[in-house]
Design a protein around this motif. Structure first.
Motif, mmCIF file in Angstrom:
data_model
loop_
_atom_site.group_PDB
_atom_site.id
_atom_site.type_symbol
_atom_site.label_atom_id
_atom_site.label_comp_id
_atom_site.label_asym_id
_atom_site.label_seq_id
_atom_site.Cartn_x
_atom_site.Cartn_y
_atom_site.Cartn_z
ATOM 1 N N THR A 25 0.829 -1.207 0.000
ATOM 2 C CA THR A 25 0.000 0.000 0.000
ATOM 3 C C THR A 25 0.861 1.253 0.000
ATOM 4 O O THR A 25 0.604 2.196 -0.764
ATOM 5 C CB THR A 25 -0.936 0.009 1.227
ATOM 6 O OG1 THR A 25 -1.740 -1.175 1.205
ATOM 7 C CG2 THR A 25 -1.820 1.233 1.239
ATOM 8 N N VAL A 26 1.887 1.284 0.829
ATOM 9 C CA VAL A 26 2.782 2.448 0.884
ATOM 10 C C VAL A 26 3.477 2.647 -0.455
ATOM 11 O O VAL A 26 3.588 3.776 -0.952
ATOM 12 C CB VAL A 26 3.804 2.290 2.029
ATOM 13 C CG1 VAL A 26 4.906 3.319 1.932
ATOM 14 C CG2 VAL A 26 3.107 2.394 3.377
ATOM 15 N N LEU A 27 3.941 1.570 -1.071
ATOM 16 C CA LEU A 27 4.616 1.682 -2.358
ATOM 17 C C LEU A 27 3.677 2.194 -3.446
ATOM 18 O O LEU A 27 4.062 3.033 -4.265
ATOM 19 C CB LEU A 27 5.222 0.340 -2.767
ATOM 20 C CG LEU A 27 6.457 -0.083 -2.000
ATOM 21 C CD1 LEU A 27 6.878 -1.495 -2.402
ATOM 22 C CD2 LEU A 27 7.596 0.890 -2.232
ATOM 23 N N LYS A 28 2.427 1.713 -3.454
ATOM 24 C CA LYS A 28 1.460 2.180 -4.448
ATOM 25 C C LYS A 28 1.181 3.671 -4.289
ATOM 26 O O LYS A 28 1.141 4.410 -5.272
ATOM 27 C CB LYS A 28 0.168 1.375 -4.350
ATOM 28 C CG LYS A 28 0.292 -0.010 -4.949
ATOM 29 C CD LYS A 28 -0.926 -0.912 -4.825
ATOM 30 C CE LYS A 28 -2.238 -0.332 -4.555
ATOM 31 N NZ LYS A 28 -3.320 -1.327 -4.436
ATOM 32 N N VAL A 29 0.998 4.116 -3.063
ATOM 33 C CA VAL A 29 0.724 5.531 -2.817
ATOM 34 C C VAL A 29 1.935 6.380 -3.183
ATOM 35 O O VAL A 29 1.805 7.438 -3.814
ATOM 36 C CB VAL A 29 0.312 5.753 -1.346
ATOM 37 C CG1 VAL A 29 0.271 7.218 -1.001
ATOM 38 C CG2 VAL A 29 -1.036 5.106 -1.068
ATOM 39 N N THR A 30 3.125 5.914 -2.832
ATOM 40 C CA THR A 30 4.345 6.661 -3.139
ATOM 41 C C THR A 30 4.550 6.789 -4.640
ATOM 42 O O THR A 30 4.860 7.879 -5.142
ATOM 43 C CB THR A 30 5.564 5.974 -2.495
ATOM 44 O OG1 THR A 30 5.346 5.897 -1.086
ATOM 45 C CG2 THR A 30 6.835 6.728 -2.765
ATOM 46 N N LEU A 31 4.386 5.698 -5.357
ATOM 47 C CA LEU A 31 4.539 5.749 -6.811
ATOM 48 C C LEU A 31 3.478 6.638 -7.453
ATOM 49 O O LEU A 31 3.775 7.409 -8.369
ATOM 50 C CB LEU A 31 4.485 4.341 -7.397
ATOM 51 C CG LEU A 31 5.708 3.476 -7.145
ATOM 52 C CD1 LEU A 31 5.472 2.055 -7.653
ATOM 53 C CD2 LEU A 31 6.933 4.073 -7.794
ATOM 54 N N GLY A 32 2.258 6.556 -6.970
ATOM 55 C CA GLY A 32 1.190 7.405 -7.512
ATOM 56 C C GLY A 32 1.478 8.880 -7.297
ATOM 57 O O GLY A 32 1.305 9.701 -8.207
ATOM 58 N N THR A 33 1.953 9.225 -6.107
ATOM 59 C CA THR A 33 2.287 10.614 -5.821
ATOM 60 C C THR A 33 3.460 11.080 -6.673
ATOM 61 O O THR A 33 3.452 12.191 -7.209
ATOM 62 C CB THR A 33 2.618 10.787 -4.329
ATOM 63 O OG1 THR A 33 1.499 10.351 -3.559
ATOM 64 C CG2 THR A 33 2.922 12.233 -4.002
ATOM 65 N N GLY A 34 4.463 10.230 -6.823
ATOM 66 C CA GLY A 34 5.619 10.581 -7.651
ATOM 67 C C GLY A 34 5.237 10.816 -9.096
ATOM 68 O O GLY A 34 5.719 11.759 -9.737
#
Length: 79
Positions: A25-34
């Motif tokens: 979940t953290v990786l998905k949110v981080t990639l989406g924000t990036g």
């Protein structure tokens, strides 16, 4: 395997599963924000000619102005 070892193994599997789900979940949110940030910078560059360096300078100026409104902590005086 004893009953206690089975319970410990099941507990470790459950904890590992929750940690893995949290990490995904953290990786998905981080990639989406990036990706969103990169898209905004790209669009500003293409349509307005505003490069990343100028955008970064403006962001630093904004944060310094915001920080100027925060009260500075004072140390207690020793007497």
């Amino acid at each position: 395997m004893t009953g206690t070892e089975i319970l410990i193994t099941l507990g470790a599997i459950a904890i590992s599963w929750f940690v893995l789900r949290w990490l995904i979940t953290v990786l998905k949110v981080t990639l989406g924000t990036g990706i969103k940030i990169a898209l905004i910078v790209f669009l500003l560059q293409i349509f307005f000619g505003i490069g990343p360096h100028r955008l970064w300078e403006q962001a630093q100026l904004l944060w310094s102005q915001v920080a100027s409104y925060w009260p500075t902590p004072s140390l207690p005086s020793s007497q």
